[in-house]
Design a protein around this motif. Structure first.
Motif, PDB file in Angstrom:
ATOM      1  N   SER A 337       0.865  -1.104   0.002  1.00 38.43           N
ATOM      2  CA  SER A 337      -0.076   0.007   0.073  1.00 38.43           C
ATOM      3  C   SER A 337       1.068   1.397  -0.075  1.00 38.43           C
ATOM      4  N   LEU A 376      -6.829  -2.849   3.863  1.00 39.17           N
ATOM      5  CA  LEU A 376      -5.623  -2.447   3.084  1.00 39.17           C
ATOM      6  C   LEU A 376      -5.750  -2.888   1.677  1.00 39.17           C
ATOM      7  N   THR A 379      -7.665  -0.264  -0.080  1.00 41.47           N
ATOM      8  CA  THR A 379      -6.840   0.780  -0.220  1.00 41.47           C
ATOM      9  C   THR A 379      -6.033   0.652  -1.356  1.00 41.47           C
ATOM     10  N   CYS A 380      -5.258  -0.580  -1.388  1.00 40.44           N
ATOM     11  CA  CYS A 380      -4.627  -0.831  -2.635  1.00 40.44           C
ATOM     12  C   CYS A 380      -4.933  -0.816  -3.857  1.00 40.44           C
ATOM     13  N   SER A 383      -5.930   2.768  -4.978  1.00 35.40           N
ATOM     14  CA  SER A 383      -4.590   3.442  -5.583  1.00 35.40           C
ATOM     15  C   SER A 383      -4.406   2.986  -6.878  1.00 35.40           C
TER      16      SER A 383
END
Length: 525
Positions: A337, A376, A379-380, A383
């Protein structure tokens, strides 16, 4: 000292008025947290350094170093005060700015330490003192680099500073104290060199030698203790050393990062983590782990600036993100991340070339047993979507993924799976057909290695993707590789969990183009 502070130095009045009563409390036994003489020494040295920083008087500091040097030379080896005098002198020299004066004192006492009588050197106590002396001198050289002017540093770094550090380390025992001193000094002089002239080139052969030392330390320590501070210090040193030109070669970088991941991401094992969480040092160990993961993420970001090989970092963390150890998966996600956030911030679109495989890698982790890993993973994914939007120069409709994350925090696995499916419909809108094979290969990897809810999540995403793009796939792509992937999943099946998903996938493709699907499926029998 409290009464005579104005005659010692006019600048220390306020600082001493606050600090000396605290030292007096320790001596009078009023501070119950004060455990032993070693702690007392540390407090004195901290007080000394704070005093010197408050004074900011080079002449006074040099005079004190000369006086300490005289006492040290006269102090017998058997004296209990000699070890403390070495530390005090090192502290004072660390506050000096004149390079030649510091070097003169360091070399003087280095020669004296080496000239001890053999009978004294063989005594256990004196042996420890000699090693402590070398450790202090190694640290002092690093501090020297940080305080040197640009001209002094460029003229003396390679021979006088780095050369002496390596010499001192080579003639000392390779215990934890000296190892940590070496790593701190490498961090210090690398940082100093980069700060004074970021365009200058560091000696390539010397850089290779330092990298070899750091690599050997990682190999030695990564399985040595439940949680060792050495890998963290190695990563911090690598972070600074990697900023120096010329850049690290791709092969060396790959070997180095694999070792770092083994030390920090792969280790400790699940069994060891349970022991750590039950130990009295649990908080200390867990904090060290978190600090190490953040440092590893920063190192990857530094290396990202010079790395051009596509998929490099993905390959580094891939194994850990598909591990059976949920702690290892969480640590890999934390590091990844950070890396993706840096790619997003700096406009590095290399991750888009592997968009399909990365999505397929992250999908099952949205139903991971650990809530932090689920968050997480999202979140990745967020992105990745932003990186792809910038790289393709188009607006990607991500919907409100943030609000959907709440569903992943639910204790109900049914709710987690439903939320994951909703996110799948959002993310799959951003797919290009060119990513299909990579995505399916990553899903296949999950079917082979994972179990439980992670398999179900991967299956749901695969079905969602095929429902959205089945007709396009049959029209624009060769269907044979996809059928081969599905068949290989069946042949390597260890769990029955994903069989319904495979059957449904074949049914979707058959409805879209029956002849091609049936021919491809039976042709591979």
């Amino acid at each position: 000292m409290q009464n005579l502070h104005s005659r010692i130095h006019r600048a220390v009045g306020a600082m001493w008025a606050a600090e000396i009563p605290l030292l007096l409390q320790c001596l009078q036994g009023k501070d119950e947290s004060f455990p032993d003489s070693a702690e007392w020494e540390q407090r004195l040295l901290k007080f000394l350094r704070a005093s010197l920083d408050t004074m900011e008087d080079e002449a006074w500091t040099k005079g004190l170093s000369c006086k300490l040097s005289q006492w040290l030379s006269k102090s017998p080896s058997s004296s209990g005060e000699k070890s403390f005098l070495y530390k005090a002198l090192g502290t004072v020299l660390g506050a000096c700015k004149e390079v030649l004066h510091i070097q003169e004192k360091l070399l003087q006492h280095l020669e004296e330490a080496n000239a001890e009588k053999p009978s004294e050197a063989q005594m256990e106590l004196d042996s420890r003192r000699a090693h402590a002396t070398r450790s202090a001198l190694i640290l002092a050289h690093g501090s020297l680099a940080l305080r040197a002017s640009k001209e002094q540093l460029l003229a003396r770094l390679e021979g006088d500073i780095v050369g002496n550090i390596l010499l001192l380390y080579s003639c000392s025992c390779r215990d934890l104290q000296n190892t940590l001193a070496l790593l701190q000094s490498i961090t210090d002089f690398s940082s100093a060199f980069q700060a004074v002239d970021d365009s200058a080139c560091f000696n390539p052969s010397l850089k290779s030698k330092l990298l070899e030392i750091l690599t050997d330390l990682l190999k030695k320590y990564y399985l040595g203790t439940p949680v060792s501070p050495v890998p963290l210090k190695v990563v911090l040193a690598l972070e600074q050393l990697s900023k120096l030109k010329p850049s690290v070669g791709t092969k060396d970088m790959c070997d180095m990062l694999i070792l770092c991941c083994k030390s920090i991401v792969t280790h400790p094992s699940a069994e060891m983590m349970l022991k750590i969480r039950k130990s009295q040092q649990a908080a200390q160990y867990l904090q060290l782990l978190q600090t190490s993961l953040k440092a590893l993420g920063r190192l990857m970001v530094v290396l990202l600036e010079t790395e051009t090989t596509s998929g490099f970092f993905q390959n580094i963390v891939h194994r850990s993100m598909t591990s059976d150890n949920m702690w290892e998966r969480k640590r890999a996600l934390q590091t990844f991340s950070q890396l993706l956030a840096a790619c997003e911030e700096h406009g590095r679109g290399g991750a888009c070339k592997h968009f399909g495989s990365l999505v397929g890698l992250l999908v099952p982790l949205m139903c991971d047993p650990m809530p932090t890993s689920r968050q997480l993973a999202v979140t990745c994914l967020s992105s990745l979507l932003q990186i792809q939007a910038k790289a393709t120069n188009r607006v990607i409709q991500t919907g409100d993924i943030g609000s959907l994350c709440e569903g992943l925090n639910d204790c109900s696995t049914v709710c987690q799976l439903q939320t994951s499916s909703k996110i799948a419909r959002i993310v799959c809108r951003s797919f290009s057909l060119e990513h299909t094979i990579d995505f399916m290969m990553a899903i296949k990897d999950t079917f082979r290695k994972a179990k439980g809810m992670r398999v179900r999540a991967a299956g749901k995403w695969m079905i969602t993707f095929l429902q959205m793009y089945g007709k396009d796939i049959c029209r624009d792509l060769d269907l044979s590789p996809i059928i081969y992937i599905l068949r290989s999943c069946i042949s390597s099946m260890k769990h029955s969990t994903f069989m319904p998903f495979l059957c449904q996938a074949v049914a979707i493709l058959t409805r879209c183009h029956a002849n091609i699907t049936i021919d491809s499926f039976f042709h591979q029998l």
